[in-house]
Design a protein around this motif. Structure first.
Motif, mmCIF file in Angstrom:
data_model
loop_
_atom_site.group_PDB
_atom_site.id
_atom_site.type_symbol
_atom_site.label_atom_id
_atom_site.label_comp_id
_atom_site.label_asym_id
_atom_site.label_seq_id
_atom_site.Cartn_x
_atom_site.Cartn_y
_atom_site.Cartn_z
ATOM 1 N N PHE A 155 -5.465 -24.326 -10.288
ATOM 2 C CA PHE A 155 -4.933 -24.304 -8.923
ATOM 3 C C PHE A 155 -3.521 -23.727 -8.899
ATOM 4 C CE2 PHE A 155 -7.679 -28.048 -9.506
ATOM 5 C CZ PHE A 155 -8.703 -27.707 -8.642
ATOM 6 N N VAL A 156 -3.206 -23.016 -7.824
ATOM 7 C CA VAL A 156 -1.851 -22.503 -7.619
ATOM 8 C C VAL A 156 -1.460 -22.712 -6.156
ATOM 9 C CG1 VAL A 156 -1.932 -20.787 -9.487
ATOM 10 C CG2 VAL A 156 -2.714 -20.147 -7.190
ATOM 11 N N LEU A 157 -0.148 -22.704 -5.917
ATOM 12 C CA LEU A 157 0.340 -22.948 -4.559
ATOM 13 C C LEU A 157 1.518 -22.026 -4.226
ATOM 14 C CD1 LEU A 157 -0.208 -24.950 -2.160
ATOM 15 C CD2 LEU A 157 1.680 -26.328 -3.067
ATOM 16 N N PRO A 158 1.251 -20.732 -4.060
ATOM 17 C CA PRO A 158 2.325 -19.805 -3.710
ATOM 18 C C PRO A 158 2.517 -19.723 -2.187
ATOM 19 C CG PRO A 158 0.307 -18.586 -4.021
ATOM 20 C CD PRO A 158 -0.034 -20.046 -4.250
ATOM 21 N N PHE A 159 3.600 -19.079 -1.757
ATOM 22 C CA PHE A 159 3.661 -18.672 -0.342
ATOM 23 C C PHE A 159 4.139 -17.234 -0.222
ATOM 24 C CE2 PHE A 159 7.898 -21.035 -0.295
ATOM 25 C CZ PHE A 159 8.727 -19.985 0.099
ATOM 26 N N ALA A 160 3.731 -16.588 0.861
ATOM 27 C CA ALA A 160 4.170 -15.224 1.166
ATOM 28 C C ALA A 160 5.599 -15.294 1.685
ATOM 29 C CB ALA A 160 3.258 -14.604 2.222
ATOM 30 N N ILE A 161 6.471 -14.401 1.208
ATOM 31 C CA ILE A 161 7.892 -14.466 1.556
ATOM 32 C C ILE A 161 8.246 -13.443 2.639
ATOM 33 C CG2 ILE A 161 8.554 -15.365 -0.695
ATOM 34 C CD1 ILE A 161 9.467 -12.563 -1.496
ATOM 35 N N ASP A 162 9.482 -13.568 3.133
ATOM 36 C CA ASP A 162 9.964 -12.689 4.194
ATOM 37 C C ASP A 162 10.543 -11.394 3.623
ATOM 38 O OD1 ASP A 162 11.868 -14.396 3.038
ATOM 39 O OD2 ASP A 162 13.264 -14.082 4.681
ATOM 40 N N ARG A 163 9.992 -10.950 2.519
ATOM 41 C CA ARG A 163 10.316 -9.626 1.981
ATOM 42 C C ARG A 163 8.993 -8.937 1.730
ATOM 43 N NH1 ARG A 163 15.313 -9.085 -1.413
ATOM 44 N NH2 ARG A 163 16.798 -10.544 -0.528
ATOM 45 N N ALA A 164 8.910 -7.683 2.149
ATOM 46 C CA ALA A 164 7.592 -7.057 2.193
ATOM 47 C C ALA A 164 7.672 -5.571 1.892
ATOM 48 C CB ALA A 164 6.977 -7.271 3.576
ATOM 49 N N THR A 165 6.512 -5.024 1.592
ATOM 50 C CA THR A 165 6.369 -3.579 1.446
ATOM 51 C C THR A 165 5.692 -3.048 2.693
ATOM 52 O OG1 THR A 165 6.232 -3.738 -0.941
ATOM 53 C CG2 THR A 165 5.286 -1.756 0.075
ATOM 54 N N THR A 166 6.265 -1.978 3.255
ATOM 55 C CA THR A 166 5.706 -1.375 4.458
ATOM 56 C C THR A 166 5.219 0.026 4.111
ATOM 57 O OG1 THR A 166 7.359 -2.570 5.724
ATOM 58 C CG2 THR A 166 6.145 -0.847 6.885
ATOM 59 N N VAL A 167 4.003 0.351 4.548
ATOM 60 C CA VAL A 167 3.509 1.718 4.362
ATOM 61 C C VAL A 167 3.247 2.351 5.723
ATOM 62 C CG1 VAL A 167 2.461 1.206 2.112
ATOM 63 C CG2 VAL A 167 1.040 1.100 4.169
ATOM 64 N N ALA A 168 3.582 3.638 5.827
ATOM 65 C CA ALA A 168 3.177 4.464 6.969
ATOM 66 C C ALA A 168 2.094 5.379 6.416
ATOM 67 C CB ALA A 168 4.357 5.275 7.493
ATOM 68 N N LEU A 169 0.941 5.426 7.080
ATOM 69 C CA LEU A 169 -0.192 6.127 6.487
ATOM 70 C C LEU A 169 -0.980 6.880 7.549
ATOM 71 C CD1 LEU A 169 -2.416 4.728 3.657
ATOM 72 C CD2 LEU A 169 -3.538 5.646 5.693
ATOM 73 N N ALA A 170 -1.525 8.011 7.159
ATOM 74 C CA ALA A 170 -2.443 8.753 8.023
ATOM 75 C C ALA A 170 -3.580 9.298 7.166
ATOM 76 C CB ALA A 170 -1.721 9.912 8.723
ATOM 77 N N PRO A 171 -4.814 9.140 7.629
ATOM 78 C CA PRO A 171 -5.937 9.720 6.890
ATOM 79 C C PRO A 171 -5.927 11.239 7.062
ATOM 80 C CG PRO A 171 -6.703 8.744 8.941
ATOM 81 C CD PRO A 171 -5.230 8.472 8.864
ATOM 82 N N ARG A 172 -6.549 11.956 6.119
ATOM 83 C CA ARG A 172 -6.625 13.412 6.171
ATOM 84 C C ARG A 172 -8.086 13.823 6.353
ATOM 85 N NH1 ARG A 172 -2.427 16.304 3.752
ATOM 86 N NH2 ARG A 172 -4.008 17.866 3.285
ATOM 87 N N ASP A 173 -8.278 15.098 6.684
ATOM 88 C CA ASP A 173 -9.652 15.592 6.846
ATOM 89 C C ASP A 173 -10.239 16.064 5.518
ATOM 90 O OD1 ASP A 173 -9.584 15.078 9.536
ATOM 91 O OD2 ASP A 173 -8.703 17.055 10.005
ATOM 92 N N ASP A 174 -9.355 16.228 4.501
ATOM 93 C CA ASP A 174 -9.846 16.680 3.198
ATOM 94 C C ASP A 174 -9.694 15.547 2.172
ATOM 95 O OD1 ASP A 174 -7.171 16.491 2.662
ATOM 96 O OD2 ASP A 174 -6.808 18.669 2.706
ATOM 97 N N ASP A 175 -9.795 15.870 0.878
ATOM 98 C CA ASP A 175 -9.756 14.855 -0.175
ATOM 99 C C ASP A 175 -8.379 14.678 -0.805
ATOM 100 O OD1 ASP A 175 -12.284 14.023 0.044
ATOM 101 O OD2 ASP A 175 -13.067 15.033 -1.753
ATOM 102 N N ARG A 176 -7.393 15.399 -0.270
ATOM 103 C CA ARG A 176 -6.061 15.316 -0.892
ATOM 104 C C ARG A 176 -5.399 13.975 -0.601
ATOM 105 N NH1 ARG A 176 -2.260 19.893 0.806
ATOM 106 N NH2 ARG A 176 -1.043 19.285 -1.014
ATOM 107 N N VAL A 177 -4.575 13.567 -1.554
ATOM 108 C CA VAL A 177 -3.778 12.356 -1.366
ATOM 109 C C VAL A 177 -2.334 12.713 -1.706
ATOM 110 C CG1 VAL A 177 -3.426 9.960 -2.038
ATOM 111 C CG2 VAL A 177 -5.731 10.916 -2.053
#
Ligand code: ADP
Ligand code: MG
Length: 384
Positions: free
Chosen positions: A43-65
């Motif tokens: 068992f574990v008992l963590p919590f999510a903190i008020d520091r985070a990673t934010t991503v801005a993302l858009a899908p493409r019409d091709d296979d490129r990343v």
């Protein structure tokens, strides 16, 4: 609180010359109690903190990343074919590993290329799981733009798979679970065998308490001897006791364990068995609003890690002792050990003074300057 999305949107625009479809955010985590229990099916008992990673993302019409992060500013280019061959390196293994793991676990998923910009205020390598934060931010984003409809438990498994296989770090599922299942003012109680998750109200704020984290700046490495050695000892102990995992050993079984095992293995086992019991008791104490009892369990957890599991270091012990001398409700090291962070549950009006005390103690011993900061139990991964 975490910054807005202006910065990451600007990075996206500057790098890709277009607007992102949206922004998604996933937090880091801190573990309140339950250390080295995850790989023992416990068992574990963590919590999510008020520091985070934010991503801005858009899908493409091709296979490129294409990927860019404020982490190093370099633009990384790839494509889904390379992703599926797990042909990636450096930090891009985390986001691309998530895209790979989605393909591996969901062969029918309709994946396309995407552009993504990443920004984060989770300190890297400090034991707050910046890795799960980036994985879960990308996972919730791709889940939305690829229209996958995966639930949170599956997103956590995808993140773990990415970290285990794409990155090559032998970690459990705690970090990802905390990052996706977090809720404001609550901890995430996770059964690492069944993956059952329950939110447990914390009530720190209402009780006038805060959680102070102190990053000791002592470097830890998951892959090095100490972690491997502890895992091996746990496996040995479980095998000798004739159970699949130490989760199946109870406190009442410990006298028999002591007869069967050598002293070191026994003490490793005793830590895990008593730590599981402490997590369960913590959940009960928190549910009944007994923060004093919870604090006592934090203190006991630290002693167990220091003396039985032997994963503490003088800097972690010093933070705990300083916090206890300052009247903390409870204090313990957190994370895998051999460095990283300690936590203290303290009165809100005493946190700043404790931070100063800790800085003074470290300076007096000639140790590298530690970084104290408070964290607030916060919501898990989501669109913003
Ligand atoms: P932590 O304890 O912070 O999870 P890890 O070593 O597990 O430490 O993960 C840190 C790694 O995750 C970094 O070295 C980097 O490769 C990746 N990472 C974390 N945050 C970011 C980010 N914002 N941008 C790019 N990569 C990141
Ligand atoms: Mg990590």
């Amino acid at each position: 609180m975490t910054a807005g999305t202006d910065g990451v949107r600007a990075l996206f625009r500057g790098s890709f010359g277009a607007e992102p479809t949206g922004c998604w955010r996933a937090p880091g985590r801190v573990n309140l109690i339950g250390e080295h229990t995850d790989y023992n099916d416990g068992f574990v008992l963590p919590f999510a903190i008020d520091r985070a990673t934010t991503v801005a993302l858009a899908p493409r019409d091709d296979d490129r990343v294409r990927l860019v992060s404020t982490f190093d500013g370099a633009l990384v280019e790839s494509d889904l074919g390379a992703v599926d061959r797990r042909d990636f390196a450096g930090w891009s293994a985390y986001p691309l590993g998530v895209a790979w793991a989605i393909g591996e676990r969901h062969a029918g998923a309709e994946r396309r290329g995407f552009d993504v910009a990443v920004d984060s205020d989770v300190p890297v390598g400090a034991g707050l799981s910046s890795s799960a934060a980036i994985e879960m931010a990308v996972a919730v984003a791709l889940n939305d733009v690829w229209g996958l409809g995966l639930d949170r438990a599956e997103l956590a498994r995808i993140g773990q798979r990415a970290e285990n296989i794409a990155v090559g770090a032998p970690t459990g599922i705690m970090d990802q679970s905390a990052s996706v299942f977090g809720e404001a003012d609550a901890a995430v109680f996770l059964d690492c065998r069944t993956l059952d998750v329950q939110q447990v109200p914390l009530g720190f704020d209402a009780a006038g308490l805060v959680l102070l984290v102190v990053d000791t700046k002592v470097e830890h490495q998951h892959s090095t001897g100490g972690y491997r050695d502890r895992r091996d000892a746990c496996e040995r102990g479980a095998a000798a006791m004739g159970v699949p995992a130490l989760r199946d050993v109870t406190v009442d079984d410990l006298p028999r364990a002591q007869e069967l095992l050598d002293d070191v293995t026994f003490r490793r086992v005793r830590h895990v068995v008593t730590e599981d019991a402490r997590v369960l008791e913590s959940v009960a104490a928190l549910r009944s609003g007994d923060l004093a009892r919870f604090g006592a369990l934090m203190d006991a957890s630290h002693v167990s890690m220091r003396d039985d599991f032997e994963i503490s270091v003088p800097q972690l012990d010093a933070v705990v002792a300083t916090a206890q001398a300052a009247g903390a409700v409870g204090a313990r090291m957190t994370g895998g050990g051999f460095g990283g962070c300690a936590i203290a549950l303290v009165r809100a009006d005493a946190a700043a003074a404790l931070a100063v005390d800790v800085l003074r103690v470290f300076a007096a011993r000639g140790w590298r300057e530690p970084v104290p900061f408070t964290v607030v139990p916060s919501d898990g991964a989501r669109a913003v």
